[in-house]
Motif scaffolding. Structure first.
Motif, PDB file in Angstrom:
ATOM      1  N   MET A   1      12.710 -16.856 -24.650  1.00  0.00           N
ATOM      2  CA  MET A   1      13.452 -18.166 -25.113  1.00  0.00           C
ATOM      3  C   MET A   1      13.733 -17.892 -26.507  1.00  0.00           C
ATOM      4  SD  MET A   1      12.066 -22.122 -24.780  1.00  0.00           S
ATOM      5  CE  MET A   1      13.141 -23.488 -25.124  1.00  0.00           C
ATOM      6  N   GLU A   2      15.051 -18.315 -26.743  1.00  0.00           N
ATOM      7  CA  GLU A   2      15.702 -18.076 -27.851  1.00  0.00           C
ATOM      8  C   GLU A   2      15.314 -19.226 -28.899  1.00  0.00           C
ATOM      9  OE1 GLU A   2      19.936 -17.202 -28.432  1.00  0.00           O
ATOM     10  OE2 GLU A   2      19.440 -15.677 -26.939  1.00  0.00           O
ATOM     11  N   GLN A   3      14.996 -19.189 -29.961  1.00  0.00           N
ATOM     12  CA  GLN A   3      14.613 -20.366 -31.020  1.00  0.00           C
ATOM     13  C   GLN A   3      15.854 -21.228 -31.361  1.00  0.00           C
ATOM     14  OE1 GLN A   3      11.572 -18.173 -33.123  1.00  0.00           O
ATOM     15  NE2 GLN A   3      11.553 -19.814 -34.792  1.00  0.00           N
ATOM     16  N   ARG A   4      16.092 -22.062 -30.458  1.00  0.00           N
ATOM     17  CA  ARG A   4      17.036 -23.070 -30.836  1.00  0.00           C
ATOM     18  C   ARG A   4      17.206 -24.072 -29.760  1.00  0.00           C
ATOM     19  NH1 ARG A   4      20.730 -21.672 -27.242  1.00  0.00           N
ATOM     20  NH2 ARG A   4      20.511 -19.409 -26.202  1.00  0.00           N
ATOM     21  N   VAL A   5      17.626 -25.236 -30.130  1.00  0.00           N
ATOM     22  CA  VAL A   5      17.923 -26.370 -29.463  1.00  0.00           C
ATOM     23  C   VAL A   5      19.448 -26.485 -29.218  1.00  0.00           C
ATOM     24  CG1 VAL A   5      17.776 -28.944 -29.391  1.00  0.00           C
ATOM     25  CG2 VAL A   5      15.921 -27.539 -30.389  1.00  0.00           C
ATOM     26  N   SER A   6      19.799 -26.619 -27.994  1.00  0.00           N
ATOM     27  CA  SER A   6      21.533 -26.788 -27.640  1.00  0.00           C
ATOM     28  C   SER A   6      21.943 -28.060 -27.596  1.00  0.00           C
ATOM     29  CB  SER A   6      21.638 -26.231 -26.431  1.00  0.00           C
ATOM     30  OG  SER A   6      21.208 -24.857 -26.315  1.00  0.00           O
ATOM     31  N   LEU A   7      21.182 -29.061 -27.189  1.00  0.00           N
ATOM     32  CA  LEU A   7      21.593 -30.325 -26.712  1.00  0.00           C
ATOM     33  C   LEU A   7      20.232 -31.138 -27.008  1.00  0.00           C
ATOM     34  CD1 LEU A   7      23.582 -32.201 -25.193  1.00  0.00           C
ATOM     35  CD2 LEU A   7      22.537 -31.285 -23.136  1.00  0.00           C
ATOM     36  N   VAL A   8      20.588 -32.393 -27.508  1.00  0.00           N
ATOM     37  CA  VAL A   8      19.571 -33.743 -27.529  1.00  0.00           C
ATOM     38  C   VAL A   8      20.433 -34.727 -26.886  1.00  0.00           C
ATOM     39  CG1 VAL A   8      18.452 -35.186 -28.807  1.00  0.00           C
ATOM     40  CG2 VAL A   8      19.003 -32.795 -29.666  1.00  0.00           C
ATOM     41  N   THR A   9      19.736 -35.030 -25.798  1.00  0.00           N
ATOM     42  CA  THR A   9      20.271 -36.217 -24.938  1.00  0.00           C
ATOM     43  C   THR A   9      19.291 -37.525 -25.112  1.00  0.00           C
ATOM     44  OG1 THR A   9      21.052 -34.840 -23.477  1.00  0.00           O
ATOM     45  CG2 THR A   9      20.994 -37.221 -22.782  1.00  0.00           C
ATOM     46  N   ALA A  42      27.772 -31.824 -32.351  1.00  0.00           N
ATOM     47  CA  ALA A  42      26.690 -32.356 -33.509  1.00  0.00           C
ATOM     48  C   ALA A  42      26.321 -30.827 -34.239  1.00  0.00           C
ATOM     49  CB  ALA A  42      25.438 -32.844 -33.036  1.00  0.00           C
ATOM     50  N   GLY A  44      26.182 -27.353 -34.812  1.00  0.00           N
ATOM     51  CA  GLY A  44      26.295 -26.017 -33.690  1.00  0.00           C
ATOM     52  C   GLY A  44      25.546 -26.590 -32.253  1.00  0.00           C
ATOM     53  N   VAL A  46      24.962 -30.374 -29.571  1.00  0.00           N
ATOM     54  CA  VAL A  46      25.385 -31.202 -28.989  1.00  0.00           C
ATOM     55  C   VAL A  46      24.493 -32.523 -28.887  1.00  0.00           C
ATOM     56  CG1 VAL A  46      26.593 -32.141 -26.984  1.00  0.00           C
ATOM     57  CG2 VAL A  46      27.354 -29.739 -27.572  1.00  0.00           C
ATOM     58  N   LEU A  47      25.018 -33.764 -29.116  1.00  0.00           N
ATOM     59  CA  LEU A  47      24.144 -34.817 -28.865  1.00  0.00           C
ATOM     60  C   LEU A  47      24.863 -35.692 -27.809  1.00  0.00           C
ATOM     61  CD1 LEU A  47      21.877 -36.754 -30.709  1.00  0.00           C
ATOM     62  CD2 LEU A  47      23.867 -38.293 -30.523  1.00  0.00           C
TER      63      LEU A  47
END
Lengths: 139, 139
Positions: A1-9, A42, A44, A46-47
């Protein structure tokens, strides 16, 4: 799992109210007036705003109501910008949970809480690098 | 307020357990063994783990326990990668709330829930652009 957050809902009780709040902060979405999810680019990532009941179901979790252990932060370049964003949030109807002030970790921050109870710390952290495009680097 | 999220802080009940979980997913932190906050560089933002009680106090909110209306997502390049991350999370001790499967919005996703109850959707969204560096673009 890469170290990143793509989307916060963020689960919301009233999508139109939540959308209007973030738009009052200056955020812009390409969502249509009748879309049932509102996406904001948001940085790089998305929110998203979505009905909280639907989000709970989709996430396979039970909603106990209230706050659930997640706080977002928005970092800015200095204390004056912290206060400016807090004023903008207050004007948009946020509750200010903590006014801007020096912090125990050597920065300056305050907290606003959006209409659905989601807290945002607005922070200046002199130990981190805030790049022109909003990227935050730990070193 | 610029349109970006700098930091997502997850409140945890047992910092060592939470840190071990994310490390088992391959995430790396520069935090020392006795630090009471663990920061992970997460793309152009930061993900932090901190004691949930301290986070609630710092955020000026009342903790009702359980889930509070926030779900994170981790987007990947295809359905196979969704399944691979879910397997990795399962092996690290996550509860799989939803197995990988096609979604109503034309993508493919599943959900794991971390040891502190924070859900992550792992998703392939063919309508969005996922750049090499992990940046997600709505168009």
């Amino acid at each position: 799992m890469e170290q990143r957050v793509s989307l916060v809902t963020l689960g919301v009780g009233d999508l139109a109210r939540a959308r209007a709040f973030y738009e009052a902060l200056g955020w812009r979405t390409g969502a249509g007036p009748h879309d049932d999810v509102v996406f904001f680019q948001a940085g790089g990532a998305v929110l998203a705003l979505w009905g909280r009941d639907q989000l709970a179901r989709d996430s396979g979790v039970r909603d106990t109501g209230g706050w659930g252990g997640v706080t977002l932060a928005h970092n800015v370049a200095g204390p004056g910008e912290v206060d400016a964003v807090l004023e903008q949030a207050r004007a948009a109807g946020a509750r200010i949970a903590r006014e801007g002030a020096p912090t125990f970790w050597g920065g300056y921050s305050g907290v606003f809480v959006d209409p659905d109870g989601h807290p945002w710390e607005v922070a200046h952290n002199p130990h981190w690098t805030l790049e022109e495009d909003g990227t935050v680097r730990l070193a």
